[in-house]
Design an enzyme around this catalytic site. Structure first.
Site, PDB file in Angstrom:
ATOM      1  N   CYS A  35      81.189  35.000  38.549  1.00  0.00           N
ATOM      2  CA  CYS A  35      82.362  34.486  39.250  1.00  0.00           C
ATOM      3  C   CYS A  35      83.252  33.607  38.381  1.00  0.00           C
ATOM      4  O   CYS A  35      84.337  33.218  38.800  1.00  0.00           O
ATOM      5  CB  CYS A  35      81.904  33.666  40.449  1.00  0.00           C
ATOM      6  SG  CYS A  35      80.866  32.296  39.919  1.00  0.00           S
ATOM      7  N   CYS A 104      74.451  32.137  42.153  1.00  0.00           N
ATOM      8  CA  CYS A 104      74.935  30.761  42.032  1.00  0.00           C
ATOM      9  C   CYS A 104      73.801  29.813  41.643  1.00  0.00           C
ATOM     10  O   CYS A 104      74.042  28.751  41.089  1.00  0.00           O
ATOM     11  CB  CYS A 104      75.550  30.283  43.339  1.00  0.00           C
ATOM     12  SG  CYS A 104      76.670  31.467  44.075  1.00  0.00           S
TER      13      CYS A 104
HETATM   14 FE1  FES Z   1      80.437  31.004  41.540  1.00  0.00          FE
HETATM   15 FE2  FES Z   1      78.738  30.561  43.417  1.00  0.00          FE
HETATM   16  S1  FES Z   1      80.438  31.872  43.526  1.00  0.00           S
HETATM   17  S2  FES Z   1      78.695  29.788  41.437  1.00  0.00           S
END
Ligand code: FES
Length: 131
Positions: A35, A104
């Site tokens: 992400c 994450c």
């Molecule tokens: Fe990036 Fe959780 S969406 S660390």
């Protein structure tokens, strides 16, 4: 819509140990390739123990909860014990994370391990055998 455990919500809404340590003994930064979020851990070490742990997260709610939990788990531990904190043990302590948020949980443990490695790679005062 992911369903978060109460523990995750608690650490997300009331994260522990947020911030930066002045003159830290070690700093570790980790980015999440999934992400693009970032996390930085700062540590203070005394007698081979993590005397203080703080973090800054530019990430999602799960990442905030994870780093908060990692900082609590790590504080007071020896460096060897702290190195055993893994994304899995963190997720377990948080009573699980939704599947699509498991990535994450990698950030926190890895950033902490990098901070410990950073500390270990630095020459210590009064220590000339390189540890
Ligand atoms: Fe990036 Fe959780 S969406 S660390």
């Amino acid at each position: 819509m992911p369903i978060y455990s109460e523990r995750v919500m608690d650490h997300f809404t009331n994260p522990r140990n947020v911030g930066e340590i002045e003159n830290p003994d070690g700093v570790g930064e980790e980015g999440n390739p999934v992400c693009g979020d970032m996390m930085t851990f700062y540590i203070k070490v005394k007698d081979n123990r993590l005397e203080d742990v703080k973090f800054k997260t530019f990430g999602c709610g799960a990442a905030i909860a994870v780093s908060s939990m990692v900082s609590e788990m790590a504080k007071g531990k020896t460096l060897e014990e702290a190195m055993k904190i893994t994304p899995q043990t963190v997720a377990d302590e948080l009573e699980g994370l939704p599947k699509n948020k498991l990535h994450c949980s990698n950030l926190g443990a890895q950033a902490l391990q990098k901070a410990i490695q950073d500390y270990r790679s630095k020459p210590k005062k009064g220590d000339n055998n390189g540890d």
